[in-house]
Design an enzyme around this catalytic site. Structure first.
Site, PDB file in Angstrom:
ATOM      1  N   GLY A 197     -14.332  22.973  -8.574  1.00 50.74           N
ATOM      2  CA  GLY A 197     -14.875  23.779  -7.482  1.00 50.74           C
ATOM      3  C   GLY A 197     -14.869  22.944  -6.224  1.00 50.74           C
ATOM      4  N   ASP A 237     -32.716  13.316  -3.184  1.00 48.94           N
ATOM      5  CA  ASP A 237     -31.662  13.114  -2.173  1.00 48.94           C
ATOM      6  C   ASP A 237     -30.829  14.391  -2.091  1.00 48.94           C
ATOM      7  OD1 ASP A 237     -30.062  11.876  -0.259  1.00 48.94           O
ATOM      8  OD2 ASP A 237     -28.768  10.923  -1.750  1.00 48.94           O
ATOM      9  N   ASP A 255     -25.626  13.748  -8.610  1.00 49.50           N
ATOM     10  CA  ASP A 255     -26.070  12.490  -7.963  1.00 49.50           C
ATOM     11  C   ASP A 255     -27.581  12.262  -8.142  1.00 49.50           C
ATOM     12  OD1 ASP A 255     -25.930  10.186  -6.521  1.00 49.50           O
ATOM     13  OD2 ASP A 255     -25.318  11.088  -4.628  1.00 49.50           O
TER      14      ASP A 255
HETATM   15  N1  LIG Z   1     -19.367  16.036 -12.087  1.00 53.02           N
HETATM   16  C1  LIG Z   1     -18.603  16.054 -10.985  1.00 53.02           C
HETATM   17  N2  LIG Z   1     -17.540  16.870 -10.893  1.00 53.02           N
HETATM   18  C2  LIG Z   1     -16.762  16.877  -9.810  1.00 53.02           C
HETATM   19  N3  LIG Z   1     -16.952  16.088  -8.745  1.00 53.02           N
HETATM   20  C3  LIG Z   1     -17.981  15.246  -8.760  1.00 53.02           C
HETATM   21  C4  LIG Z   1     -18.870  15.177  -9.869  1.00 53.02           C
HETATM   22  N4  LIG Z   1     -19.797  14.241  -9.590  1.00 53.02           N
HETATM   23  C5  LIG Z   1     -19.505  13.758  -8.385  1.00 53.02           C
HETATM   24  N5  LIG Z   1     -18.414  14.334  -7.862  1.00 53.02           N
HETATM   25  C6  LIG Z   1     -17.787  14.064  -6.551  1.00 53.02           C
HETATM   26  O1  LIG Z   1     -17.944  12.690  -6.220  1.00 53.02           O
HETATM   27  C7  LIG Z   1     -18.740  12.539  -5.043  1.00 53.02           C
HETATM   28  C8  LIG Z   1     -19.664  11.356  -5.190  1.00 53.02           C
HETATM   29  O2  LIG Z   1     -20.541  11.540  -6.287  1.00 53.02           O
HETATM   30  P1  LIG Z   1     -22.112  11.322  -6.171  1.00 53.02           P
HETATM   31  O3  LIG Z   1     -22.658  12.209  -5.114  1.00 53.02           O
HETATM   32  O4  LIG Z   1     -22.674  11.428  -7.524  1.00 53.02           O
HETATM   33  O5  LIG Z   1     -22.239   9.799  -5.761  1.00 53.02           O
HETATM   34  P2  LIG Z   1     -22.362   9.139  -4.312  1.00 53.02           P
HETATM   35  O6  LIG Z   1     -22.745  10.139  -3.296  1.00 53.02           O
HETATM   36  O7  LIG Z   1     -21.157   8.342  -4.119  1.00 53.02           O
HETATM   37  O8  LIG Z   1     -23.500   8.185  -4.547  1.00 53.02           O
HETATM   38  P3  LIG Z   1     -24.359   7.505  -3.418  1.00 53.02           P
HETATM   39  O9  LIG Z   1     -25.357   8.573  -3.048  1.00 53.02           O
HETATM   40  O10 LIG Z   1     -24.906   6.362  -4.153  1.00 53.02           O
HETATM   41  O11 LIG Z   1     -23.444   7.176  -2.267  1.00 53.02           O
HETATM   42  C9  LIG Z   1     -19.471  13.867  -4.899  1.00 53.02           C
HETATM   43  O12 LIG Z   1     -19.801  14.125  -3.572  1.00 53.02           O
HETATM   44  C10 LIG Z   1     -18.476  14.867  -5.455  1.00 53.02           C
HETATM   45  O13 LIG Z   1     -17.531  15.230  -4.490  1.00 53.02           O
HETATM   46 MG   LIG Z   2     -23.706  11.919  -3.371  1.00 54.43          MG
END
Ligand SMILES: Nc1ncnc2c1ncn2[C@@H]1O[C@H](COP(=O)(O)OP(=O)(O)OP(=O)(O)O)[C@@H](O)[C@H]1O
Ligand SMILES: [Mg+2]
Length: 302
Positions: A197, A237, A255
């Site tokens: 998605g 968050d 996240d």
């Molecule tokens: N289960 C998932 N399926 C598809 N895409 C994902 C999934 N988990 C994360 N993502 C993608 O990866 C990106 C980063 O993941 P996440 O938000 O968990 O960590 P982060 O934002 O990098 O962490 P931080 O807040 O520590 O910077 C998300 O914004 C999303 O686009």
């Molecule tokens: Mg994130």
């Protein structure tokens, strides 16, 4: 310093690592519970290999950026994030979770997100938690580092963060909340199912038919946040960057390492901020006025 780009280097160096290299990496990991920099002498004492073999292996590991070697009043070594990645990825391979590491599909301030492929060809997501920077020149910190029970160790902090995220995902997924299905966690890595998605922040007005559909999406998000609260979790968050929409446009909350429990001190403020972020996003993005009475969700905390 190249350290944050770890995973790619790992795949490259993975094939070149032999049994002894991996043994040394895990001995360093174990001894890092005691030392910021593990005396190389102690590794030699710990292992049954000859000093020469160990020295050669350490030299190779250093060249591949898997370990630091530092000269203090003794010669010491420590894992880099790449070295830690290697240990964690190897563990996933041995658990038959991971067959192949795929490309990076996202990077945040404190993580890298990669595709992973299982033996059966199924893809999943691997999130590498990376808290803090590893810098072997930060000598003055080394004493507090031990005194404060490793609280300054980025590897340790990153592992705690991954453990927290996995714990939240497992609890909430089991309760039927819309979060990604967790698979396994090892060290600073969390694996989960991919949500096909798009991220909420990318949606456009044209993705919706009527204003009513926009209101339904907002309600669905609030609905999921409520379920979290009922099970004791507040995201902490929440924003358009930490919500994905699946192929049915249903929201999935992602996240989770910074979640707070509903009994914690600032639960009300944190929950209010989470919901306000979403409300602001909808109003800003779609220029609509959302009528939502926040007290409805806050009262679940009582
Ligand atoms: N289960 C998932 N399926 C598809 N895409 C994902 C999934 N988990 C994360 N993502 C993608 O990866 C990106 C980063 O993941 P996440 O938000 O968990 O960590 P982060 O934002 O990098 O962490 P931080 O807040 O520590 O910077 C998300 O914004 C999303 O686009
Ligand atoms: Mg994130």
């Amino acid at each position: 310093m190249g350290i944050k780009m770890a995973p790619l280097s790992v795949t490259k160096s993975f094939r070149d690592l032999n049994r002894l290299d991996f043994r040394i990496l895990s001995v360093i990991e174990i001894l890092m519970a005691k030392h910021e920099f593990v005396p190389i002498e102690e590794i030699i004492r710990f292992m049954k290999y000859t000093e020469k073999k160990i020295q050669l292996s350490l030299k190779r590991l250093k060249k591949m950026n898997l370990v630091f070697i530092v000269q203090r009043h003794y010669l010491g070594t420590a894992l880099t994030f790449i070295g830690y990645d290697a240990l964690a990825l190897k563990a996933l391979v041995e658990k038959n979770v991971l067959a192949q590491l795929g490309p990076e599909i996202g990077a945040g301030k404190e993580s890298n997100v990669h595709l992973g492929m299982a033996d059966d060809g199924k893809e999943f997501l691997i999130k590498f938690h990376r808290l803090g920077k590893l810098d072997f020149r930060a000598t003055r910190k080394s004493r507090t580092f031990i005194a404060e029970k490793r609280h300054l160790s980025p590897l340790y902090e990153s592992r705690l963060s991954a453990e927290r995220e996995h714990k939240a995902l497992k609890a909430l997924y089991t309760k039927g909340v819309s979060v990604p299905e967790p698979i396994v966690q090892n060290r600073h890595l969390v694996t989960m199912r991919i949500i096909h998605g798009q991220d909420l922040f990318r949606i456009r007005r044209s993705d919706f038919g009527s204003e009513e559909e926009i209101a339904i999406l907002f309600q669905n998000i609030i609905q999921e946040v409520k379920k979290c609260v009922q099970h004791g979790y507040i995201h902490g968050d929440l924003s358009e960057y930490n919500i994905r929409l699946n192929e049915e446009n249903y929201p999935v909350l992602i996240d989770w390492p910074q979640y707070v429990n509903t009994e914690e001190l600032h639960a009300v403020e944190i929950l209010t901020r989470d919901c306000q972020n979403i409300l602001n996003f909808f109003e800003r993005k779609f220029l609509v006025k959302i009528h939502y009475d926040m007290s409805e969700i806050i009262q679940i905390l009582d």
